[in-house]
Write an enzyme that holds these catalytic residues in place. Sequence first.
Site, PDB file in Angstrom:
ATOM      1  N   SER A   2       0.847  -1.194   0.000  1.00 55.10           N
ATOM      2  CA  SER A   2       0.000   0.000   0.000  1.00 55.10           C
ATOM      3  C   SER A   2       0.880   1.241   0.000  1.00 55.10           C
ATOM      4  CB  SER A   2      -0.916   0.030   1.221  1.00 55.10           C
ATOM      5  OG  SER A   2      -1.632   1.254   1.243  1.00 55.10           O
ATOM      6  N   VAL A   6       7.445   2.370   4.162  1.00 56.30           N
ATOM      7  CA  VAL A   6       8.393   1.708   3.267  1.00 56.30           C
ATOM      8  C   VAL A   6       7.902   1.769   1.819  1.00 56.30           C
ATOM      9  CG1 VAL A   6       9.603  -0.454   2.736  1.00 56.30           C
ATOM     10  CG2 VAL A   6       9.273   0.230   5.118  1.00 56.30           C
ATOM     11  N   CYS A   7       6.609   1.590   1.609  1.00 56.35           N
ATOM     12  CA  CYS A   7       6.054   1.650   0.249  1.00 56.35           C
ATOM     13  C   CYS A   7       6.220   3.044  -0.336  1.00 56.35           C
ATOM     14  CB  CYS A   7       4.579   1.256   0.259  1.00 56.35           C
ATOM     15  SG  CYS A   7       4.280  -0.426   0.836  1.00 56.35           S
ATOM     16  N   ASP A   8       5.993   4.062   0.476  1.00 53.64           N
ATOM     17  CA  ASP A   8       6.174   5.444   0.065  1.00 53.64           C
ATOM     18  C   ASP A   8       7.630   5.665  -0.359  1.00 53.64           C
ATOM     19  OD1 ASP A   8       7.115   8.258   0.687  1.00 53.64           O
ATOM     20  OD2 ASP A   8       4.977   8.579   1.042  1.00 53.64           O
ATOM     21  N   THR A  16       8.537   3.787  -3.633  1.00 53.20           N
ATOM     22  CA  THR A  16       7.963   4.420  -4.818  1.00 53.20           C
ATOM     23  C   THR A  16       8.698   5.719  -5.150  1.00 53.20           C
ATOM     24  OG1 THR A  16       5.851   3.385  -4.323  1.00 53.20           O
ATOM     25  CG2 THR A  16       5.810   5.249  -5.854  1.00 53.20           C
TER      26      THR A  16
END
Length: 172
Positions: free
Chosen positions: A59, A64-66, A69
């Site tokens: 998500s 971490v996803c932020d 990306t």
Amino acid sequence: MSEERIGVATVGGNPITLIGPELKVGDQAPEFTVNKDLTEEATLSDYNGKVKLISVVPSLDTRVCDAQTRRFNEEAAKLGSHVAVLTISVDLPFAQSRFCTVAGIENLDTLSDYKFHTFGKAYGVLIKELQLDMRSIFVIDEENTIRYVQYLKEMKEHPDYDAALEAVRSLL
């Protein structure tokens, strides 16, 4: 029924089940259909003739996803038009669009696996218990052969950015 891989990854140290096969370097990349928005779809074939770096995140609304990306967005600007950088999550397309606007993401495509989970099932990253896609990286060449793959063992860990980028550069 899809293959289930039990205990190959964890979320916060808790074992999870991944649905789908474990793909390996040299495998032909499976076709998939994901959403660009609520009505427009994208497939692997849409990126034929390009090197593809597919960054999979559970998500975009997590730390971490932020970071993952944003890092690949920065790198995408340096890789040139022969490389397609894709971020795939099960976030709704509205949320992906909002994230990209706020974060200034404009060098990669965010694609949603929310509707049918075809990407997650085909690439062996769909988390059975959460219906999210597990963090992973795939580098696919112009002929749709997988040249690099990293399945993360723990969702909260960062991928090996340098190894993935080196795999992309080796194909240019």
